[in-house]
Motif scaffolding. Structure first.
Motif, short mmCIF file in Angstrom:
data_model
loop_
_atom_site.label_atom_id
_atom_site.label_comp_id
_atom_site.label_asym_id
_atom_site.label_seq_id
_atom_site.Cartn_x
_atom_site.Cartn_y
_atom_site.Cartn_z
N ARG A 120 9.02 -0.16 1.90
CA ARG A 120 8.78 -0.27 0.55
C ARG A 120 9.12 -1.83 0.22
O ARG A 120 8.61 -2.45 -0.50
N LYS A 121 10.33 -2.19 0.70
CA LYS A 121 10.72 -3.79 0.65
C LYS A 121 9.67 -4.63 0.86
O LYS A 121 9.37 -5.51 0.52
N VAL A 122 9.17 -4.19 2.17
CA VAL A 122 8.27 -5.14 3.03
C VAL A 122 7.13 -5.29 1.95
O VAL A 122 6.30 -6.21 1.66
N LEU A 123 6.32 -4.03 1.51
CA LEU A 123 5.45 -3.88 0.80
C LEU A 123 5.38 -4.37 -0.51
O LEU A 123 4.54 -5.28 -1.00
N LYS A 124 6.71 -4.31 -1.28
CA LYS A 124 6.83 -5.37 -2.51
C LYS A 124 6.67 -6.59 -2.18
O LYS A 124 6.18 -7.24 -3.25
N GLU A 125 7.47 -7.15 -1.24
CA GLU A 125 7.17 -8.52 -0.87
C GLU A 125 5.60 -9.21 -0.64
O GLU A 125 5.48 -10.15 -1.07
N ALA A 126 5.09 -8.18 -0.15
CA ALA A 126 3.67 -8.45 0.23
C ALA A 126 2.92 -8.29 -1.11
O ALA A 126 1.96 -9.49 -1.55
N VAL A 127 3.23 -7.45 -1.95
CA VAL A 127 2.36 -7.40 -3.34
C VAL A 127 2.50 -8.81 -4.14
O VAL A 127 1.91 -9.11 -4.77
N ASN A 128 3.82 -9.00 -4.02
CA ASN A 128 4.44 -10.25 -4.80
C ASN A 128 3.83 -11.73 -4.40
O ASN A 128 3.60 -12.29 -5.12
N GLN A 129 3.33 -11.70 -3.17
CA GLN A 129 2.67 -12.81 -2.73
C GLN A 129 1.06 -12.80 -3.14
O GLN A 129 0.36 -13.79 -3.04
N LEU A 130 0.67 -11.73 -3.74
CA LEU A 130 -0.95 -11.69 -4.25
C LEU A 130 -0.90 -12.52 -5.58
O LEU A 130 0.24 -12.80 -6.35
N ILE A 132 -1.67 -13.39 -9.51
CA ILE A 132 -1.09 -12.30 -10.67
C ILE A 132 -2.56 -11.49 -10.94
O ILE A 132 -2.26 -10.23 -11.24
N GLU A 133 -3.87 -11.87 -10.90
CA GLU A 133 -5.01 -11.16 -11.18
C GLU A 133 -5.14 -9.85 -10.21
O GLU A 133 -5.48 -8.77 -10.46
N GLN A 134 -4.79 -10.13 -8.71
CA GLN A 134 -4.81 -9.13 -7.72
C GLN A 134 -3.35 -8.16 -8.02
O GLN A 134 -3.78 -6.92 -7.84
N GLN A 135 -2.49 -8.79 -8.41
CA GLN A 135 -1.33 -7.72 -8.50
C GLN A 135 -1.51 -6.84 -9.77
O GLN A 135 -1.33 -5.63 -9.50
N GLU A 136 -2.25 -7.30 -10.70
CA GLU A 136 -2.63 -6.38 -11.84
C GLU A 136 -3.51 -5.19 -11.58
O GLU A 136 -3.45 -4.18 -11.71
N ILE A 137 -4.70 -5.76 -10.61
CA ILE A 137 -5.48 -4.55 -10.14
C ILE A 137 -5.04 -3.84 -9.18
O ILE A 137 -5.32 -2.71 -9.43
N VAL A 138 -4.20 -4.16 -8.31
CA VAL A 138 -3.72 -3.29 -7.51
C VAL A 138 -2.69 -2.28 -7.98
O VAL A 138 -2.72 -1.06 -7.98
N ASP A 139 -1.99 -2.65 -9.20
CA ASP A 139 -1.04 -1.91 -9.92
C ASP A 139 -1.85 -0.86 -10.68
O ASP A 139 -1.65 0.47 -10.52
N LEU A 140 -3.23 -1.13 -11.25
CA LEU A 140 -3.93 -0.29 -12.13
C LEU A 140 -4.50 0.65 -11.10
O LEU A 140 -4.50 1.96 -11.36
N PHE A 141 -4.84 0.14 -9.82
CA PHE A 141 -5.90 1.11 -8.79
C PHE A 141 -4.81 1.95 -8.05
O PHE A 141 -5.24 3.10 -7.90
N TYR A 142 -3.70 1.40 -7.45
CA TYR A 142 -2.99 2.31 -6.50
C TYR A 142 -1.90 3.07 -7.21
O TYR A 142 -1.71 4.15 -6.60
N PHE A 143 -1.30 2.24 -8.26
CA PHE A 143 0.05 3.06 -8.53
C PHE A 143 -0.36 3.65 -10.10
O PHE A 143 0.53 4.58 -10.29
N LYS A 144 -1.30 3.26 -10.62
CA LYS A 144 -1.53 3.92 -12.04
C LYS A 144 -2.70 4.98 -12.04
O LYS A 144 -3.04 5.51 -12.88
N ARG A 165 -11.60 -8.38 -5.74
CA ARG A 165 -10.17 -8.62 -5.77
C ARG A 165 -9.59 -7.44 -5.12
O ARG A 165 -8.46 -7.84 -4.40
N ILE A 166 -9.92 -6.09 -5.11
CA ILE A 166 -9.10 -5.19 -4.43
C ILE A 166 -9.42 -5.31 -2.92
O ILE A 166 -8.36 -5.24 -2.19
N ARG A 167 -10.67 -5.70 -2.66
CA ARG A 167 -10.99 -5.83 -1.18
C ARG A 167 -10.25 -7.01 -0.70
O ARG A 167 -9.32 -6.81 0.51
N LEU A 168 -9.90 -8.20 -1.51
CA LEU A 168 -9.06 -9.24 -1.03
C LEU A 168 -7.63 -9.14 -0.94
O LEU A 168 -6.85 -9.52 0.00
N ALA A 169 -7.27 -8.35 -2.03
CA ALA A 169 -5.92 -7.89 -2.03
C ALA A 169 -5.43 -6.98 -0.93
O ALA A 169 -4.21 -7.28 -0.26
N LEU A 170 -6.28 -6.18 -0.71
CA LEU A 170 -6.03 -5.09 0.49
C LEU A 170 -6.01 -5.82 1.96
O LEU A 170 -4.96 -5.79 2.91
#
Length: 185
Positions: A120-130, A132-144, A165-170
């Motif tokens: 989870r720590k590694v994943l969180k660090e990876a998400v933080n490197q996205l 802002i737009e990608q982070q918002e979309i990942v949050d809405l799509f995967y977590f919400k 954006r989802i494809r690039l974020a992934l």
């Protein structure tokens, strides 16, 4: 010469006469085995009980007293006590095995928790490197749990942009996460 009584054989056993013990064994082995089997309901355990009874006869001096009753009744009482001890020992062993299993499960559970926390720590660090737009979309799509169409409406973006954006974020998450030691998709 007539048959030697149980009491006489017992006295000879007290004097460490092996033949006397063998005669008592021959007389009582079947009776003690069937009696043990009724209590223990296991062949091997019943055989062990019979062996324990005769070992007690051989090792313990002066445990039978003729004035307290028949030798055969006393021998059955000793056998019953040996069977109870074996059942207690078996139950204790089963409880110890169950406790060991529970300890192993707790250890595995702890290991899984530690592993998940590290990932989870590694994943969180990876998400933080996205971005802002990608982070918002990942949050809405995967977590919400929003659909891509709902995200497009909410963010006022074309559906194609959201999918891109989802494809690039992934892609970015896969690369970053796998470098950090995690396994992703």
């Amino acid at each position: 010469m007539g048959r030697i009584s149980d009491n006489e054989l017992y006295q000879l056993v007290q004097e460490e006469n092996k033949e006397a013990l063998e005669q008592l064994y021959d007389r009582y082995e079947k009776l003690l085995f069937s009696f043990s089997y009724k209590i223990l309901k296991q062949k091997e355990l019943s055989e062990e009980a019979v062996q324990d009874v005769f070992m007690k006869l051989w090792r313990k001096k002066g445990i039978y007293a003729e004035h307290k009753g028949k030798f055969s009744s006393w021998l059955l009482t000793v056998t019953r006590n040996v069977c109870i001890d074996l059942l207690r020992k078996q139950t204790k062993n089963q409880v110890e095995l169950m406790e060991k299993d529970m300890d192993i499960e707790r250890t595995e559970s702890l290991e899984e928790t530690v592993t998940w926390n590290e990932e989870r720590k590694v994943l969180k660090e990876a998400v933080n490197q996205l971005t802002i737009e990608q982070q918002e979309i990942v949050d809405l799509f995967y977590f919400k749990g929003y659909s891509q169409a709902d995200i497009a409406d909410k963010q006022k973006l074309p559906l194609g942009t959201v999918k891109g954006r989802i494809r690039l974020a992934l892609k970015h998450l896969r690369n970053t996460y796998s470098k950090g030691g995690g396994k992703f998709g």
